[in-house]
Design an enzyme around this catalytic site. Structure first.
Site, PDB file in Angstrom:
ATOM      1  N   SER A 230       0.710  -1.317   0.070  1.00 13.00           N
ATOM      2  CA  SER A 230      -0.118  -0.135  -0.018  1.00 13.00           C
ATOM      3  C   SER A 230       1.116   1.220   0.062  1.00 13.00           C
ATOM      4  O   SER A 230       1.785   1.549  -0.955  1.00 13.00           O
ATOM      5  CB  SER A 230      -1.028  -0.129   1.319  1.00 13.00           C
ATOM      6  OG  SER A 230      -2.011   0.921   1.012  1.00 13.00           O
ATOM      7  N   ASP A 452      -8.853  -4.402  -6.141  1.00 10.66           N
ATOM      8  CA  ASP A 452      -8.105  -3.676  -4.972  1.00 10.66           C
ATOM      9  C   ASP A 452      -9.348  -2.492  -4.548  1.00 10.66           C
ATOM     10  O   ASP A 452      -9.302  -1.594  -5.257  1.00 10.66           O
ATOM     11  CB  ASP A 452      -6.960  -3.367  -5.040  1.00 10.66           C
ATOM     12  CG  ASP A 452      -6.202  -2.921  -3.992  1.00 10.66           C
ATOM     13  OD1 ASP A 452      -6.618  -1.897  -3.115  1.00 10.66           O
ATOM     14  OD2 ASP A 452      -5.234  -3.285  -3.748  1.00 10.66           O
ATOM     15  N   HIS A 479      -6.857  -6.249  -0.689  1.00 10.33           N
ATOM     16  CA  HIS A 479      -5.851  -5.280  -0.747  1.00 10.33           C
ATOM     17  C   HIS A 479      -4.416  -5.752  -0.071  1.00 10.33           C
ATOM     18  O   HIS A 479      -4.578  -6.055   1.073  1.00 10.33           O
ATOM     19  CB  HIS A 479      -6.278  -3.920   0.314  1.00 10.33           C
ATOM     20  CG  HIS A 479      -5.328  -2.699   0.236  1.00 10.33           C
ATOM     21  ND1 HIS A 479      -4.874  -2.229  -1.036  1.00 10.33           N
ATOM     22  CD2 HIS A 479      -4.665  -2.180   1.321  1.00 10.33           C
ATOM     23  CE1 HIS A 479      -4.175  -1.174  -0.466  1.00 10.33           C
ATOM     24  NE2 HIS A 479      -3.918  -1.197   0.941  1.00 10.33           N
TER      25      HIS A 479
END
Length: 512
Positions: A230, A452, A479
């Site tokens: 991320s 995602d 994710h």
């Protein structure tokens, strides 16, 4: 953008309409012009940082030390200059942890769980049972200003954040907006008062990427092996831009588009809406789905369930009640992986009967005390992102977010929208979103899921293109996909990290 596995325990960037949820290069994103990395260790005043000796020991004196020690981790601190342009000035001490490799060590692998603001010291413990820990010494890092690193960036106290949550049931009423902007101004002022301008000016991603290079060196690694999720992909791509010839291997999972803000609310909420649509399609296959039988009307049904909570919270067994903000947070917390959808269905079913216990438990997990953002994320965003400083632009953004995510629209349109804290930030930005220009970078790997919910797949393809990376695709709602038990994905990516043999470009792995 969130963290590694404990996705229920981090908050994402939050637009004003949904407050429940979430120098090295020239300022403002200058591009490197040569293949060579800046030779920081040869820069007057910086060599001493590269030559320091690590002292590993018990983690007991670090934040969360008992847990780290019981997990078999060792801890140390690495000195870095707060301002790389003034290396003889004040220093910061970056806290790091390590989990020794179970087998023959290939290298030390530096990691980042996301955020910005994800606590990194605990990540090696979370990865201890994965194949990664067999061949790599896993290094966790609390980035400068964060967690166990010193000095620590503090704007709000955890108690103040908790009090804000407890008193926000009226946040969608018109009078609240003036209070919201006052709170933004107050947050910026408290950051200066409690942290100081020097550190506040130097917690951007570029400084943290430079810290990674010092950590790499003091670990005795000629080149960096890195795994980031991320926001960790923004940190990793920044390092690749600054030090392309010092990268050994890099896996960027749940990858963010480098040309957008860290947590652009339109992109984030469009992704959450896409995930909700996928949830709705799945839910209606079962009898008694709490959002009806037609996925095309699921957003409308969700709004009908949640919006009344603004004025009339649902009852909960602890007496606190479930308001709109916590209910929205709960729904969002289950969008990060399809594995959480059954829990959401039970919570929404319970809500149709007037009870909010399950959803409040989900919200509590997402806003857990150990995950409370006391200002770090805001500080990084304000240094890295494009700022909105006029209310007309803020209003237009608010309307775009509502249009992008009808399932998460409170139903209280605004005539004006308060500016967030970055509009009042006391120090200038040190970077800005941009497509990196990278020359001489070895092959790296970008991993992304087609569904995602926070860092959409299109952004990952943009990052892979910019870095000349191999793109590995997971065809599901998730994710962060690497090391989540998908054999098709895990095995070739692990082989790459060990042997430097990249996966086949365009590899796609079906959802499990």
């Amino acid at each position: 953008m969130l963290n590694w596995r404990n996705r229920s325990a981090r908050r994402i960037g939050q637009p004003a309409w949904l407050a429940a949820v979430l120098v090295l290069a020239a300022a403002c994103g200058a591009q490197p012009e040569t293949v060579q990395s800046p030779q920081l260790e040869n820069t007057p005043g910086l060599g001493k940082y590269y030559r320091q000796t690590l002292v590993w020991g018990s983690c007991e004196s670090f934040d969360g030390g008992a847990h780290l020690t019981s997990a078999g981790l060792e801890c140390a601190r690495v000195s870095v200059p707060i301002d790389y342009a003034a290396p003889d000035g004040r220093t910061a001490r970056v806290a790091i942890s390590r989990l020794r490799a179970r087998g023959a060590k290939v290298a030390s692998i530096l990691t980042n769980p996301g955020g910005p603001g994800g606590i990194g010291l605990t990540l090696p413990a979370e990865l201890a049972q994965t194949p990664l820990a067999e061949r790599f010494e896993v290094i966790g890092i609390d980035l400068r200003g964060l967690g166990a690193s010193t000095p620590k960036l503090i704007c709000d106290t955890p108690e103040e954040v908790a009090a804000e949550r407890a008193g926000r049931s009226s946040e969608y009423l018109p009078f609240w907006m003036s209070h919201a902007e006052h709170d933004s101004m107050n947050l910026a002022a408290k950051c200066v008062q409690r942290t100081g301008l020097e550190l506040l000016s130097h917690v951007g991603t570029r400084e943290s990427a430079a810290d990674l290079d010092i950590i790499r060196a003091v670990l005795g690694e000629e080149k960096l092996t890195y795994f980031g999720v991320s926001y960790g992909t923004r940190l990793g791509s920044t390092y690749a831009e600054l030090f392309p010839d010092r990268v050994r291997a890099m896996v960027l999972d749940g990858a963010a588009d480098p040309a957008t803000n860290i947590a652009d609310p339109v992109i984030v909420y469009a992704g959450l809406q896409h995930a909700f649509d996928a949830y709705a399609t799945d839910c209606v296959k079962a009898p008694n789905c709490p959002i009806g039988t037609d996925p095309a009307k699921a957003s409308e049904r969700m709004a009908a369930l949640l919006r009344p909570l603004t004025d009339r919270p649902a009852s909960t067994s602890d007496g606190r009640g479930l308001d709109y903000s916590d209910a929205s947070t709960a729904v969002i917390s289950t969008m990060y992986t399809s594995k959480a959808w059954p829990v959401l269905t039970r919570g929404l079913t319970e809500l149709t009967k007037g009870n909010g216990d399950i959803l409040l438990t989900l919200a509590d997990g997402y806003l857990a005390p150990e995950a409370i953002d006391t200002g770090y994320k805001t500080a990084v965003r304000c240094l890295d992102d494009e700022r909105i400083t006029d209310r007309d632009s803020a209003l237009q953004l608010d309307r775009r977010v509502r249009a992008a995510a009808p399932a998460f629209d409170s139903g209280h349109p605004n005539e004006w929208v308060p500016l967030d804290a970055c509009a009042f930030w006391p120090v200038p930005p040190t970077s800005r979103p941009h497509v990196p220009t990278v020359i001489g970078l070895p092959k790296v790997v970008v991993v992304s899921a087609t569904g995602d919910p926070v860092t959409p797949y299109a952004g990952a393809t943009n990052l892979a293109r910019a870095l000349g990376a191999v793109l590995v695709t997971y065809e599901g709602v998730q994710h962060g996909s690497f090391l989540d038990g998908v054999k098709c994905l895990d095995e070739p990516v692990l082989k790459y990290l060990i042997e430097l043999t990249p996966p086949r470009d365009g590899l796609r792995c079906p959802a499990q």
